[in-house]
Each structure stands twice: as C-alpha cells, then as structure tokens.
Design an enzyme around this catalytic site. Structure first.
Site, PDB file in Angstrom:
ATOM      1  N   SER A 304     -20.609 -11.711 -46.062  1.00 21.67           N
ATOM      2  CA  SER A 304     -20.838 -12.976 -46.600  1.00 21.67           C
ATOM      3  C   SER A 304     -21.058 -12.217 -48.426  1.00 21.67           C
ATOM      4  CB  SER A 304     -20.684 -13.933 -46.510  1.00 21.67           C
ATOM      5  OG  SER A 304     -19.987 -14.942 -47.786  1.00 21.67           O
ATOM      6  N   ASP A 315     -18.375   0.374 -53.769  1.00 18.59           N
ATOM      7  CA  ASP A 315     -17.268   0.762 -54.058  1.00 18.59           C
ATOM      8  C   ASP A 315     -17.443   1.065 -55.767  1.00 18.59           C
ATOM      9  OD1 ASP A 315     -16.405  -0.187 -52.002  1.00 18.59           O
ATOM     10  OD2 ASP A 315     -15.576  -1.583 -52.946  1.00 18.59           O
ATOM     11  N   LYS A 329     -16.494 -11.042 -42.844  1.00 12.71           N
ATOM     12  CA  LYS A 329     -16.769 -12.921 -43.186  1.00 12.71           C
ATOM     13  C   LYS A 329     -16.643 -12.443 -44.923  1.00 12.71           C
ATOM     14  CE  LYS A 329     -18.309 -17.586 -44.473  1.00 12.71           C
ATOM     15  NZ  LYS A 329     -17.539 -17.203 -45.928  1.00 12.71           N
TER      16      LYS A 329
END
Length: 541
Positions: A304, A315, A329
């Site tokens: 999460s 990224d 998740k």
C-alpha cells in the site's frame, strides 16, 4: 548470491509472512473518516432488520443479536474485494490507535511470558514511570482483573490497561526481592506512538538509514525530523527501509515522496466509480533531500503506502529499489464510521503511480481464499528465492521517467533482487521466538548487568562485546525449562543469528534512543543484513 533453502526451513518464515499479511486485509491506504447516508430503498434496508427482529423475538435459544449482525455483515463483504472489511467497535478502536499519534493508557512496553505479564520498560515520561513501575515488574492484576494464567493475551492486556485519559487503574505488581506484592495507582494519559524505528548514520560513511514500520498520523513529521538530523550529521545518500511495512495513510506517503523529488509532477492519482473519489497528488514543496542517492528496501510484506513511496521514487528514477516484489495492494479504503462505533472500510478507488501503472495484483470478487494464498504461491513457485521465477505481464509494460521498463499488475519489482535467506531458519528457532525466549533472556541479562554495560558504553559494546558460550548455555537452559527441547543440529545452524539477536536485544534494553527510535538494535542486526550491505555498495558506486 545462492542460499541453501530446503522445504522445511522455508516453511517457517512463511508462517511469519502469512501472519504479516493478515494486517493488510484490513486495508491500509485510507482517506479521511466518512459517514453514510445512502438510501437503498425500504426493501433492502428493512430485510436485514426484519430477520434479526424475528430471531430476537422467536428463536428457540438465547443468542446475541449483535454478534449475528456482525457475522452477517462480515460474510456479506466476503463477496467483494479482499480489502473491504468490517470492524466491530472494539477492533476499530484498536486498529485506529495503531495509526493515530497516540492512545490513552499506562505507558509500558510489555511481554507475555510463562502466563505472566512482564514490564519490559516503562515508557519515558509516561504515567507508569512517574509512579515507579520498573523494568522486570510482573503485573498481577489491574483493578479486579487477573493478568496471569492461560487466559492472558494481548487483547486482555489492551482492554484492561488502556482506558479514558485521567482515569485511574490500580495495579498489583510483583517485584523481585520484595516478599509481598506492591500496589500502584496509575492515572492513564496519552501515550505517543512512533512509526520510525531507526534513523542513524552507517559507520564510516555518509549514508543515512531510516526504518519506517507503518505510515501513521505522525510518520511524515518523524521522517522529516530524522532526515534533517541526518543531513546535519553529513548525510550524502540515504537508505529507506520499508520491509514489512503494511502501509497506512496515503497522504503521509506522498508527503515523504515530495521531500525527495523536485518539480511538481504527479506522485499518485486515484480512479473510482464515484468521481468524487478521483484526485491527483502532485509534488510541489521544496524538499529537504531532492538530490543525493537513495535506495529503498522492500519485500513481500511491503504494501500500500509503502508501494506508493517505492513505486513513485522508482518511476521518477529517483531511487534504486532493492529486495523482493512487494505485496501488490493498490486499492484505496475509506473508513466509514457507523452509528454504534463500528467501522466499514470500503474500497472506493484504485491508485496509480507516476508511470501510469496500478500495482494492485489480480483478484476475483468473492474469492478471497486464492488471494490470501498469494504469498504461499510465491514461496511454492520459488519467486522468493530466484528472480527468474517472477512472471511479468507484458500487457502491463510501462516506462519510468528515464525510459526504464517497469511492470504493473502486481506489486513493485525491485531493480536489484535479493533472495530470501532461510538458511538459518528451523523449527527450534521458531519455537524460541514463539516462546518469547529471546525477549525474556535479554531482558533478564540487561537488568542484571546494566551498570557494567552502561559503564562500558554503547560504542564499545557494539564493537567488542561477544555473546559467549556461557551466555548461550544459559539461553538454552531457559528455553529447556520452558518446554522447548534443545535440538543440537538446529542450534548450530542458527547460532550466529541467535548471537546477533541476543546482542541487539540486550543493547535495546540497556540503551534507549529518544522519540521511539531503537537505533542500537538496528545498528547491530543490520551489520549482518544482506539487503543493507547491497544497498550500501550501491550507494558507494
């Protein structure tokens, strides 16, 4: 790096991993508190009440209507995704306190051992310390409630020792060298909770290390302070340890990312059926550490909010991610408080990280059993031990800001894979942990030798102190007395690990860092931690 893992040794840490996963099914990435006023029509509204009314009035035996209602709700939610959940009032209060900045209680760290409640340490500045509760005390009773025997559990302790602020609880305490029990009247107060476990500089380097155990109400403030303190000590690069971190408040995760990336680009965005649940979080503030190398440590227990941090930094090509594929998740829960204090944690959207990928692993509505088996399936497929066993979905191929290929649809895959090392795990070691032998032995040793150890000083202790054979004999003897039979082969196999844990836990009991930090423990165990070693090498390139 090749570890010799057989099926027996692998199965033991798997139990720990499955236990860890249980917490994630409650849901970890929350929006703010909500209440519900949706009208579903009289037929749907009344049917459930009508059935319960008939049971209450006419059923042949006495039953708890509240328990039936809770059970019915829980069973209904099993038809939805694996993270939507219902928490009865008592569970909701306990779960909420894990993420909030504090709870009301007496302020002790405790250990259940031999059906007794031992005080590991009264929390500094807390109510118990103020009245004279000491390390090693055994709490026998709280008011009229017995806290000894086979019925003693964490739940009983929480229910008994926590309570409204300024309320008084009478503790009956057994103390070593006192013939009769002692009595203390403790006024409950707010007890702070901390989510950053460690923040220190690696020895002989300019590398800082920060360990975050979950993303709670105070996590960002704790992280920011730790980050600034380390910068003041000369930190040039950083390790963020998110292993085993099940998540928490999403805004705390995005704030941490914002401290580490420049510009004003997207950190995370959400999409759901109700457009009011769709929003985007951008970077924007001037961060403390927007340059300088970063490594993020993750494993199958990182979920999460942990995946937002590691995924967003990956990224942006801002950090190298080291470890194993994260939990996966990517569903967002809103906590909806119900009229009786219970709580519905309803999945309202999915979140996406900067490359556009969702990290939610696949699931089938109503089929929670297969979803819960995911970690076991990773173990059985060999994924935890070999990068080549990880299967990617080529239809979910994305690129980082710098053009590196990454994949969605199932957690964050690290840039550098580190296999799980189970070479030292065995049933004997598991029993030692399960029986609280490590904690009890080190607590007792620290209490007996505190003066001499403090005189030695932590730095000398860390560099020179050895867990010798006499100490190990006493350790094994304590385990044997507590019905854990000695297994020579297993002990030999785990000896180095056992020595490291004993040394680290003694240090934790003797020297206590401020603000909830347990630097002394992590400084010792991280010396033998493969992921930390690999991270250090990566940062020194």
């Amino acid at each position: 790096m090749n570890y010799q893992n057989d099926k027996k040794t692998i199965s033991i840490p798997l139990v720990v991993a499955i236990t860890l996963v249980v917490g994630m099914f409650i849901g970890a990435t929350f929006f703010g508190k909500r209440t519900s006023s949706i009208d579903l029509g009289s037929n749907v509204n009344n049917k459930f009440k009508e059935i319960l009314m008939h049971i209450d009035q006419s059923y042949v035996d006495e039953v708890s209507i509240d328990s039936l209602a809770d059970y019915g709700i829980s069973q209904m939610l099993l038809k939805l995704d694996p993270h939507t959940a219902y928490l009865p009032k008592q569970e909701a209060v306990l779960a909420k306190s894990e993420l909030q900045s504090g709870f009301d209680g007496i302020g002790v760290e405790f250990n259940i051992f031999n059906d007794s409640l031992f005080v590991v340490s009264p929390l500094s500045g807390g109510p118990s310390e103020a009245v004279g509760i000491q390390t090693g005390d055994i709490i026998l009773k709280a008011d009229s409630t017995n806290l000894t025997g086979s019925k003693l559990s964490n739940t009983l302790v929480f229910n008994t020792l926590r309570g409204p602020r300024n309320s008084i609880v009478k503790l009956t305490v057994k103390r070593k060298n006192f013939s009769k029990p002692l009595t203390f009247n403790v006024k409950r107060d707010k007890i702070p909770t901390y989510t950053v476990d460690a923040a220190y500089m690696l020895e002989n380097s300019k590398i800082g290390y920060i360990k975050i155990n979950r993303f709670g109400e105070t996590t960002y403030d704790e992280f920011k302070k730790s980050l600034q303190d380390l910068k003041n000590e000369g930190m040039a690069s950083l390790i963020i340890d998110l292993r085993g971190n099940p998540g928490g408040y999403m805004d705390k995760a995005t704030s941490i990312v914002d401290e580490l990336v420049g510009g004003n680009e997207v950190i995370v965005y959400t999409k759901g059926k109700d457009k009011s649940n769709n929003y985007t979080v951008n970077a924007g503030q001037k961060g403390i550490f927007e340059s300088g190398k970063i490594v993020v440590l993750v494993d199958e227990g990182s979920a999460s909010a942990s995946e937002i941090v590691s995924g967003a930094l990956q990224d942006y090509d801002r950090a190298t991610v080291v470890g194993r594929r994260t939990f996966g998740k990517g569903l967002v829960q809103a906590p909806i408080q119900l009229s009786d204090g219970s709580e519905l944690r309803l999945t309202i959207s999915r979140y996406y990280i900067p490359s556009g990928r969702s990290i939610q692993k696949p699931y089938e509505l109503g089929n929670q059993l297969d979803y819960r088996k995911d970690i076991m399936n990773r173990h059985n497929s060999g994924e935890l031990f070999s990068k080549d066993s990880v299967k990617f979905n080529n239809k979910q191929k994305y690129k980082t800001k710098g053009g590196k290929v990454v994949y969605g649809g199932g957690g964050i895959m690290p840039d550098i894979f580190v296999p799980q090392d189970t070479s030292y795990y065995n049933t004997y070691l598991f029993e030692l942990f399960n029986g609280n032998i490590f904690r009890e032995y080190t607590l007792e040793y620290a209490a007996k030798n505190k003066v001499s150890l403090e005189k030695m000083g932590y730095e000398t202790y860390m560099k020179t102190f050895q867990i010798n054979d006499a100490m190990l004999t006493d350790f094994v003897s304590m385990a044997t007395k507590n019905k854990i039979p000695y297994v020579a082969k297993d002990f030999k196999n785990s000896k180095k690990y056992i020595q490291t844990q004993i040394k680290a836990l003694i240090a934790r009991n003797v020297w206590k860092s401020k603000n909830g930090l347990v630097n002394e423990y992590y400084q010792i165990v991280n010396q033998d931690d493969d992921m930390v070693k690999i991270a250090q090498k990566q940062l020194m390139k």
